[in-house]
Design a protein around this motif. Structure first.
Motif, PDB file in Angstrom:
ATOM      1  N   GLU A   1      14.764  32.604  18.863  1.00 24.24           N
ATOM      2  CA  GLU A   1      13.834  33.779  18.929  1.00 24.24           C
ATOM      3  C   GLU A   1      14.401  35.061  19.293  1.00 24.24           C
ATOM      4  O   GLU A   1      15.331  35.162  19.942  1.00 24.24           O
ATOM      5  CB  GLU A   1      12.864  33.309  20.167  1.00 24.24           C
TER       6      GLU A   1
ATOM      7  N   ARG B   1      12.186  35.607  32.043  1.00 25.99           N
ATOM      8  CA  ARG B   1      11.912  34.782  31.018  1.00 25.99           C
ATOM      9  C   ARG B   1      13.304  34.226  30.543  1.00 25.99           C
ATOM     10  O   ARG B   1      13.423  32.860  30.363  1.00 25.99           O
ATOM     11  CB  ARG B   1      11.059  35.254  29.831  1.00 25.99           C
TER      12      ARG B   1
ATOM     13  N   SER C   1      11.684  27.118  23.087  1.00 27.95           N
ATOM     14  CA  SER C   1      13.056  27.116  23.002  1.00 27.95           C
ATOM     15  C   SER C   1      13.508  25.652  23.409  1.00 27.95           C
ATOM     16  O   SER C   1      14.582  25.473  22.876  1.00 27.95           O
ATOM     17  CB  SER C   1      13.477  28.063  24.085  1.00 27.95           C
TER      18      SER C   1
ATOM     19  N   GLN D   1      12.717  38.510  20.323  1.00 29.66           N
ATOM     20  CA  GLN D   1      11.330  39.551  20.432  1.00 29.66           C
ATOM     21  C   GLN D   1      11.908  40.922  21.176  1.00 29.66           C
ATOM     22  O   GLN D   1      12.642  41.123  22.131  1.00 29.66           O
ATOM     23  CB  GLN D   1      10.896  38.868  21.952  1.00 29.66           C
TER      24      GLN D   1
ATOM     25  N   GLU E   1       2.341  33.558  27.193  1.00 28.10           N
ATOM     26  CA  GLU E   1       3.228  34.059  26.117  1.00 28.10           C
ATOM     27  C   GLU E   1       4.829  33.462  26.761  1.00 28.10           C
ATOM     28  O   GLU E   1       5.369  32.959  25.772  1.00 28.10           O
ATOM     29  CB  GLU E   1       3.416  35.236  26.158  1.00 28.10           C
TER      30      GLU E   1
ATOM     31  N   LEU F   1       7.019  30.112  25.165  1.00 33.23           N
ATOM     32  CA  LEU F   1       8.500  30.769  24.481  1.00 33.23           C
ATOM     33  C   LEU F   1       9.485  29.814  25.095  1.00 33.23           C
ATOM     34  O   LEU F   1      10.412  29.445  24.638  1.00 33.23           O
ATOM     35  CB  LEU F   1       8.830  32.251  25.003  1.00 33.23           C
TER      36      LEU F   1
END
Length: 238
Positions: A199, A126, A97, A201, A89, A93
């Motif tokens: 994004e 991340r 990006s 999250q 995941e 991402l």
């Protein structure tokens, strides 16, 4: 005060060191407080099969945590024969990006792989990976231009990312591990230097968060990301 004695809108000390290793076309050590990630950019003069003949390039990413990047040793995913869901995941991402940072048509039929290896984790791995990998990506693009493999700079915009959350009832910026592991809400935000959202999250771990709290967290994220853009510019000017 927060466990780190920071104010709610205060980032951890952030440091971006370019040319950290000598072989990769782009290589960055990025530090968000005690979180440290090595981001390397590697160029291949080919593209995945689904892009062959289209004159378009590709950006992809891989992410991993070293065995003692945390308090106790974790086994290498390679020894288990497959990557975990969290790893997949996060690397997807990062790839999504960074593809927003460039014009893939101007990249030509070249692939740039960003490897993000966490050597020490203290929350926000991340977001640190995305921020550091974007600088490594720019160095790789410069390498392609120097070698005349591409004629035009494909970079459209810089990309950076930060975490925000609700900790002990208050919106806070750039969560470290003690906050991340106890936050009521955890939000990761990726933005462009033109204030576009790539994004968001977010997860409520306990109480649901309100629209007002969401707006407060997004405002904190934008403040922190603007600080990161300035640090990226400073690093790339060196």
């Amino acid at each position: 005060m927060r466990p780190s004695n920071r104010t709610p809108d205060q980032m951890r000390p952030v440091r971006i060191t370019r040319n950290y290793t000598k072989h990769a076309e782009g290589s960055v050590l990025v530090e968000f407080g005690d979180t440290k990630v090595i981001c390397t950019a590697s160029i291949e003069n080919s593209v995945p099969r689904f892009l062959k003949g289209k004159g378009q390039g590709w950006i992809t990413a891989e992410y991993g945590m070293l065995p003692r990047s945390t308090g106790s040793r974790m086994g290498r995913e390679a020894s288990r024969g497959k990557q975990g869901g969290r790893t997949l995941e996060i690397q997807r991402l990062i790839g999504r990006s960074l593809r927003a940072a460039i014009d893939l048509d101007l990249l030509g039929e070249n692939t740039i792989t960003l490897d993000c290896d966490v050597i020490q984790a203290d929350g926000g791995t991340r977001t640190a990976s995305i921020t550091g990998a974007c600088v490594a990506l720019v160095d790789a693009l410069r390498s392609l231009q120097r070698s005349k493999a591409i004629k035009t700079d494909p970079l459209k915009q810089m990309i950076a990312s930060v975490s925000v959350g609700i900790f002990e009832g208050k919106a806070v910026l750039d969560l470290d591990y003690p906050e991340d592991s106890n936050a009521e809400t955890d939000l990761n935000v990726v933005m462009t230097e033109h204030s576009g959202l790539i994004e968001v999250q977010g997860t409520a771990e306990g109480e649901a968060f309100s629209r007002e709290q969401l707006n407060e967290m997004l405002a904190l994220a934008e403040k922190g990301i603007n600080e990161l853009f300035e640090l990226q510019r400073q690093a790339l000017a060196e």
